[in-house]
Design an enzyme around this catalytic site. Structure first.
Site, PDB file in Angstrom:
ATOM      1  N   ASP A   1      -7.901  -5.203  -0.395  1.00  0.00           N
ATOM      2  CA  ASP A   1      -8.406  -6.082  -1.456  1.00  0.00           C
ATOM      3  C   ASP A   1      -8.050  -7.538  -1.261  1.00  0.00           C
ATOM      4  OD1 ASP A   1      -7.519  -3.345  -3.479  1.00  0.00           O
ATOM      5  OD2 ASP A   1      -9.560  -3.949  -2.964  1.00  0.00           O
TER       6      ASP A   1
ATOM      7  N   HIS B   1       0.859  -1.196   0.000  1.00  0.00           N
ATOM      8  CA  HIS B   1       0.000   0.000   0.000  1.00  0.00           C
ATOM      9  C   HIS B   1       0.894   1.244   0.000  1.00  0.00           C
ATOM     10  CE1 HIS B   1      -3.191   2.840   1.133  1.00  0.00           C
ATOM     11  NE2 HIS B   1      -4.017   1.892   0.697  1.00  0.00           N
TER      12      HIS B   1
HETATM   13  C1  SDX Z   1      -6.134   0.095  -3.128  1.00  0.00           C
HETATM   14  O1  SDX Z   1      -4.413   4.587  -2.068  1.00  0.00           O
HETATM   15  C2  SDX Z   1      -5.413   3.984  -1.508  1.00  0.00           C
HETATM   16  O2  SDX Z   1      -5.895   4.358  -0.458  1.00  0.00           O
HETATM   17  C3  SDX Z   1      -5.933   2.771  -2.299  1.00  0.00           C
HETATM   18  C4  SDX Z   1      -6.950   1.908  -1.586  1.00  0.00           C
HETATM   19  C5  SDX Z   1      -8.255   2.631  -1.364  1.00  0.00           C
HETATM   20  O3  SDX Z   1      -9.017   2.220  -0.462  1.00  0.00           O
HETATM   21  O4  SDX Z   1      -8.594   3.517  -2.186  1.00  0.00           O
HETATM   22  O5  SDX Z   1      -6.423   1.484  -0.338  1.00  0.00           O
HETATM   23  C6  SDX Z   1      -7.307   0.675  -2.416  1.00  0.00           C
HETATM   24  O6  SDX Z   1      -5.910   0.449  -4.243  1.00  0.00           O
HETATM   25  C7  SDX Z   1      -5.251  -0.880  -2.423  1.00  0.00           C
HETATM   26  C8  SDX Z   1      -4.036  -1.330  -3.279  1.00  0.00           C
HETATM   27  C9  SDX Z   1      -4.513  -2.376  -4.292  1.00  0.00           C
HETATM   28  N1  SDX Z   1      -3.433  -2.690  -5.243  1.00  0.00           N
HETATM   29  C10 SDX Z   1      -2.765  -3.867  -5.194  1.00  0.00           C
HETATM   30  O7  SDX Z   1      -2.952  -4.734  -4.350  1.00  0.00           O
HETATM   31  C11 SDX Z   1      -1.767  -4.055  -6.318  1.00  0.00           C
HETATM   32  C12 SDX Z   1      -0.443  -4.619  -5.757  1.00  0.00           C
HETATM   33  N2  SDX Z   1       0.171  -3.586  -4.924  1.00  0.00           N
HETATM   34  C13 SDX Z   1       1.237  -2.814  -5.530  1.00  0.00           C
HETATM   35  O8  SDX Z   1       1.116  -2.602  -6.896  1.00  0.00           O
HETATM   36  C14 SDX Z   1       1.648  -1.623  -4.672  1.00  0.00           C
HETATM   37  O9  SDX Z   1       1.841  -2.088  -3.394  1.00  0.00           O
HETATM   38  C15 SDX Z   1       0.786  -0.400  -4.644  1.00  0.00           C
HETATM   39  C16 SDX Z   1       0.441   0.079  -6.008  1.00  0.00           C
HETATM   40  C17 SDX Z   1      -0.462  -0.640  -3.877  1.00  0.00           C
HETATM   41  C18 SDX Z   1       1.582   0.706  -3.926  1.00  0.00           C
HETATM   42  O10 SDX Z   1       2.649   0.932  -4.717  1.00  0.00           O
HETATM   43  P1  SDX Z   1       3.802   2.001  -4.405  1.00  0.00           P
HETATM   44  O11 SDX Z   1       3.539   2.744  -3.154  1.00  0.00           O
HETATM   45  O12 SDX Z   1       3.994   2.778  -5.651  1.00  0.00           O
HETATM   46  O13 SDX Z   1       5.021   1.057  -4.102  1.00  0.00           O
HETATM   47  P2  SDX Z   1       5.999   0.525  -5.218  1.00  0.00           P
HETATM   48  O14 SDX Z   1       5.221  -0.084  -6.353  1.00  0.00           O
HETATM   49  O15 SDX Z   1       6.962   1.622  -5.544  1.00  0.00           O
HETATM   50  O16 SDX Z   1       6.728  -0.656  -4.447  1.00  0.00           O
HETATM   51  C19 SDX Z   1       7.733  -0.367  -3.478  1.00  0.00           C
HETATM   52  C20 SDX Z   1       8.529  -1.655  -3.376  1.00  0.00           C
HETATM   53  C21 SDX Z   1       8.977  -2.141  -4.742  1.00  0.00           C
HETATM   54  O17 SDX Z   1      10.160  -2.882  -4.565  1.00  0.00           O
HETATM   55  P3  SDX Z   1      11.467  -2.379  -5.361  1.00  0.00           P
HETATM   56  O18 SDX Z   1      11.070  -2.448  -6.835  1.00  0.00           O
HETATM   57  O19 SDX Z   1      11.710  -0.940  -4.887  1.00  0.00           O
HETATM   58  O20 SDX Z   1      12.518  -3.367  -4.949  1.00  0.00           O
HETATM   59  O21 SDX Z   1       7.707  -2.722  -2.855  1.00  0.00           O
HETATM   60  C22 SDX Z   1       7.525  -3.720  -3.860  1.00  0.00           C
HETATM   61  C23 SDX Z   1       7.919  -3.101  -5.180  1.00  0.00           C
HETATM   62  O22 SDX Z   1       8.414  -4.086  -6.053  1.00  0.00           O
HETATM   63  N3  SDX Z   1       6.114  -4.057  -3.901  1.00  0.00           N
HETATM   64  C24 SDX Z   1       5.641  -5.224  -4.278  1.00  0.00           C
HETATM   65  C25 SDX Z   1       4.253  -5.110  -4.144  1.00  0.00           C
HETATM   66  N4  SDX Z   1       3.939  -3.886  -3.689  1.00  0.00           N
HETATM   67  C26 SDX Z   1       5.102  -3.228  -3.545  1.00  0.00           C
HETATM   68  N5  SDX Z   1       6.233  -6.336  -4.725  1.00  0.00           N
HETATM   69  C27 SDX Z   1       5.426  -7.370  -5.037  1.00  0.00           C
HETATM   70  N6  SDX Z   1       4.090  -7.357  -4.916  1.00  0.00           N
HETATM   71  C28 SDX Z   1       3.475  -6.234  -4.483  1.00  0.00           C
HETATM   72  N7  SDX Z   1       2.161  -6.203  -4.379  1.00  0.00           N
END
Ligand code: SDX
Length: 378
Positions: A314, A263
């Site tokens: 989710d 998140h």
């Molecule tokens: C919602 O914003 C809100 O409030 C949203 C929400 C709401 O109620 O409206 O809470 C609802 O959208 C929840 C999130 C749902 N999305 C997912 O579950 C998709 C998977 N999650 C990721 O894509 C990610 O965690 C995000 C998009 C939710 C957040 O992404 P960020 O803050 O941009 O973090 P990032 O992608 O830059 O990741 C930081 C690090 C990375 O590692 P490095 O590349 O730096 O080594 O953490 C890793 C990422 O690779 N990482 C993950 C991951 N989430 C972060 N690695 C694998 N799987 C994941 N899910």
């Protein structure tokens, strides 16, 4: 004002873009409250109708106010017959979120207050859209399934009526309460991508229907509202509890993005996930589909151990929605049917104290250069 001294902040991470009285989100301590009320209390003790009233008018309703809001929501459930006819014209395999976005635009074509951005008109539209989105989602699903839409039942709550219009069966009180709590948990969440989208749109003095159509577009994405559907498809891909270890090892080795984890704001844990976990356990047990819950828990444990990633809202809503009989490709529309309460409340708040939202871009392209006529190029 030029952008002297401003620095690029990718994804606007940590940038405060508005003051709000709607949602207090403490990402460090994993706490969430709507207008001062803890999400745990609201999910367990309030109805979605009460939460809508709280978001729109800033206070939990009195009994008389709740009756008035409930009756207004019931009265607004019908959608134009032309919209139902339009559902019959779209390809049957169209993404329901694309259909929902078009439905919102079409509702705007017929809404008597469509171009009125006054607070009173916006609050009337908030009620109408909250009821109409649920009816539109369910009616489209029935039409694409070759069935007649189910007319709304005036004696059912918003949550119970939504499940009734979707399945044609009146839900049990336990199922209706679980779904009602899910709607509350998804209703509002500060400046998430879809809510921020709605604010950007109305900051130009555009209207609520245009903004909600934009919000639907943003929520559709798998990094946002589309994650719930992706979680269920992951659980289906894994298939059985015994396959979780092998799946997790392979996914981590391939550096796969694990849907339902991570998140932008919560670092210690998403409080909604903890509540939904308990609800999913009960619902999966009740519906005889306990394996989905068991798989989710094991996947949560394995991923958290390997990557300290937290499950977000989710992750556990996926097995819960599935056990409630909601089709997987309707998970995101159902989230939209909840978040419409927060979107419309944010739209009212933006209109109340508006300034055009217009950030800057940092130019990194070619430096200034002379224009050469066509025959001098190449
Ligand atoms: C919602 O914003 C809100 O409030 C949203 C929400 C709401 O109620 O409206 O809470 C609802 O959208 C929840 C999130 C749902 N999305 C997912 O579950 C998709 C998977 N999650 C990721 O894509 C990610 O965690 C995000 C998009 C939710 C957040 O992404 P960020 O803050 O941009 O973090 P990032 O992608 O830059 O990741 C930081 C690090 C990375 O590692 P490095 O590349 O730096 O080594 O953490 C890793 C990422 O690779 N990482 C993950 C991951 N989430 C972060 N690695 C694998 N799987 C994941 N899910």
């Amino acid at each position: 004002m030029d952008k002297q001294g401003s620095q690029l902040i990718r994804g606007l991470e940590g940038v405060v873009a508005a003051e709000t009285r709607l949602c207090d989100l403490d990402g460090t301590h994993g706490r969430l409250a709507y207008a001062g009320y803890d999400i745990e209390d609201l999910a367990r003790r309030a109805t979605f109708e009460e939460v809508c009233h709280l978001l729109w008018w800033g206070e939990l309703p009195t009994a008389a106010q709740l009756d008035k809001t409930t009756l207004a929501l019931i009265a607004a459930r019908a959608i134009p017959k032309e919209l139902i006819q339009a559902f019959g014209l779209v390809p049957k395999d169209t993404d329901p979120m694309r259909v929902l976005q078009a439905a919102v635009a079409m509702l705007g074509m017929r809404d008597p207050d469509a171009t009125d951005n006054s607070r009173a008109a916006n609050l009337r539209k908030a009620v109408r859209l909250t009821s109409q989105l649920a009816t539109a989602i369910c009616a489209h699903h029935r039409v694409r399934s070759g069935q007649e839409p189910v007319a709304p039942a005036a004696d059912l709550s918003h949550a119970a009526n939504t499940l009734y219009m979707l399945t044609g069966r009146r839900p049990t009180a336990v199922v209706a309460k679980a779904f009602d709590a899910s709607l509350t948990l998804y209703a509002e969440h500060e400046l998430n991508a879809s809510t921020f989208t709605t604010r950007v749109i109305v900051s130009t003095q555009s209207d609520m229907h245009s903004a909600v159509a934009g919000g639907v577009g943003a929520l559709k994405g798998p990094l946002h509202g589309g994650a719930g559907e992706a979680v269920m498809r992951t659980l289906m891909e894994i298939g059985e509890v015994k396959n979780v270890d092998a799946f997790t090892q392979k996914a981590l080795a391939e550096k796969r993005r694990l849907m339902g984890f991570g998140h932008r704001v919560y670092t210690a844990g998403d409080p909604r996930a903890a509540i939904l976990r308990g609800m999913a356990e009960e619902a999966c047990r009740q519906s005889g589909q306990f394996k989905w819950y068991e798989m989710a828990v094991k996947l949560h444990e394995r991923v958290h151990a390997a990557k300290t990633l937290i499950p977000n809202v989710d992750f556990y809503s996926a097995p819960l929605f599935y056990s409630l009989g909601i089709p997987v490709d309707l998970f995101t529309p159902v989230i939209a049917a909840a978040r419409i309460a927060g979107w419309t409340a944010n739209i009212v708040e933006q209109h109340d104290d508006n300034r055009l939202i217009r950030p800057r871009g940092d130019y990194v392209g070619p430096t200034r250069r002379a224009f050469g006529p066509l025959d001098t190029r190449g």
